[in-house]
Design an enzyme around this catalytic site. Sequence first.
Site, PDB file in Angstrom:
ATOM      1  N   GLU A  56     -59.832   3.677 -52.055  1.00  0.00           N
ATOM      2  CA  GLU A  56     -58.766   3.691 -51.039  1.00  0.00           C
ATOM      3  C   GLU A  56     -58.634   2.324 -50.377  1.00  0.00           C
ATOM      4  O   GLU A  56     -59.628   1.721 -49.974  1.00  0.00           O
ATOM      5  CB  GLU A  56     -59.071   4.737 -49.962  1.00  0.00           C
ATOM      6  N   ASP A 106     -63.322   9.641 -57.131  1.00  0.00           N
ATOM      7  CA  ASP A 106     -63.119   8.922 -55.875  1.00  0.00           C
ATOM      8  C   ASP A 106     -64.417   8.288 -55.392  1.00  0.00           C
ATOM      9  O   ASP A 106     -65.462   8.949 -55.374  1.00  0.00           O
ATOM     10  CB  ASP A 106     -62.678   9.912 -54.788  1.00  0.00           C
ATOM     11  N   GLU A 157     -49.765   7.609 -51.564  1.00  0.00           N
ATOM     12  CA  GLU A 157     -49.870   8.906 -50.870  1.00  0.00           C
ATOM     13  C   GLU A 157     -49.015   8.920 -49.612  1.00  0.00           C
ATOM     14  O   GLU A 157     -49.087   7.993 -48.798  1.00  0.00           O
ATOM     15  CB  GLU A 157     -51.333   9.203 -50.501  1.00  0.00           C
ATOM     16  N   LYS A 215     -61.683   5.670 -58.305  1.00  0.00           N
ATOM     17  CA  LYS A 215     -60.530   5.367 -57.448  1.00  0.00           C
ATOM     18  C   LYS A 215     -61.042   4.881 -56.099  1.00  0.00           C
ATOM     19  O   LYS A 215     -62.032   5.409 -55.581  1.00  0.00           O
ATOM     20  CB  LYS A 215     -59.654   6.611 -57.272  1.00  0.00           C
ATOM     21  N   ASP A 226     -62.225  12.911 -53.187  1.00  0.00           N
ATOM     22  CA  ASP A 226     -63.107  13.179 -52.038  1.00  0.00           C
ATOM     23  C   ASP A 226     -62.465  14.237 -51.132  1.00  0.00           C
ATOM     24  O   ASP A 226     -63.077  14.688 -50.163  1.00  0.00           O
ATOM     25  CB  ASP A 226     -63.450  11.893 -51.271  1.00  0.00           C
ATOM     26  N   SER A 227     -61.249  14.681 -51.506  1.00  0.00           N
ATOM     27  CA  SER A 227     -60.664  15.849 -50.845  1.00  0.00           C
ATOM     28  C   SER A 227     -61.534  17.079 -51.065  1.00  0.00           C
ATOM     29  O   SER A 227     -61.315  18.117 -50.437  1.00  0.00           O
ATOM     30  CB  SER A 227     -59.247  16.105 -51.376  1.00  0.00           C
TER      31      SER A 227
HETATM   32  O1  KIV Z   1     -59.048  12.929 -52.704  1.00  0.00           O
HETATM   33  C1  KIV Z   1     -57.924  13.213 -53.133  1.00  0.00           C
HETATM   34  O2  KIV Z   1     -57.589  14.364 -53.420  1.00  0.00           O
HETATM   35  C2  KIV Z   1     -56.973  12.127 -53.296  1.00  0.00           C
HETATM   36  C3  KIV Z   1     -55.571  12.519 -53.631  1.00  0.00           C
HETATM   37  C4  KIV Z   1     -54.835  12.779 -52.365  1.00  0.00           C
HETATM   38  C5  KIV Z   1     -54.899  11.518 -54.466  1.00  0.00           C
HETATM   39  O3  KIV Z   1     -57.294  11.000 -53.123  1.00  0.00           O
END
Ligand code: KIV
Length: 266
Positions: free
Chosen positions: A117, A86, A182, A115, A47-48
């Site tokens: 969080e 994500d 992280e 993934k 989600d970055s």
């Molecule tokens: O969204 C992302 O890029 C991440 C990484 C920092 C692992 O979750």
Amino acid sequence: MGDKLKSVRIFREKKENKEFVAGITAYNYPVARIADECGIDWILVGDSVGTCEMGYPTTIPVTMEDMITFTKGVIKGVKNTPVIVDMPFLSFHTTPEEAIQNAGKFLQLGASGVKVEGVKKADNIKAIIDSGIPVMGHIGLNPQYYFQTGYKIVGKNKEEIKESIDSAKILEKTGVFAIILESVTTELALEVLKRSSIPIYGIGAGRNLDGQILVVNDILGLSFGSNPKFAKQYTNLEKQIRKAFTQYKKEVKEGKFPDDKHIYGT
Ligand code: KIV
């Protein structure tokens, strides 16, 4: 064979074989294709994408629709590389049903897993896993909790180390297949690693873990200087793109482009 390569079993196999795993984020077809062809071990549609590609100040505005769109491009680019997606802000936080439905969308697009969080929604995480969807955990700094925690290095005191050890235990018990740490101290990372039987990957978590992941814009020099200390820049695409655009503009203005090589004859 291709199917085996895309299953999350490979993460466990690589840990058993003591092979360090190199993951990157990717958000589009060309980068995913190049990563796949270079043998990058796995791709995260992070989600970055919100901060890297959409210009948002945090990852919080990123929606399920955004993640679906970017995932489609990435999936088209890969042949062998497992893609993990994500779960964006609030996409697995309400009901277990909604969490399953949202996670399932990514698997149906061709991803190998999702993934999540944090551990605060452990019941929903378990519900996703119980539906047959592989889940990767993510603890330490959780950018989706930015407005509660800010961006900081986690693990500078005993309480934070204990909290992360507990979180990793909860996640492992829930059934996640790997965990990302992280922005944590080396001490915290090693304490989590030695208590875990699943792969532990780091981003800003020091060395000696089971692998690393980096954000692709940081690797390529497309972060406009906002990359943290741990984010090694391997090339400077910003500089190369600026050079190409400036040269193109100059050639058009001077009537030098298109030249004979770049036009159709009569
Ligand atoms: O969204 C992302 O890029 C991440 C990484 C920092 C692992 O979750």
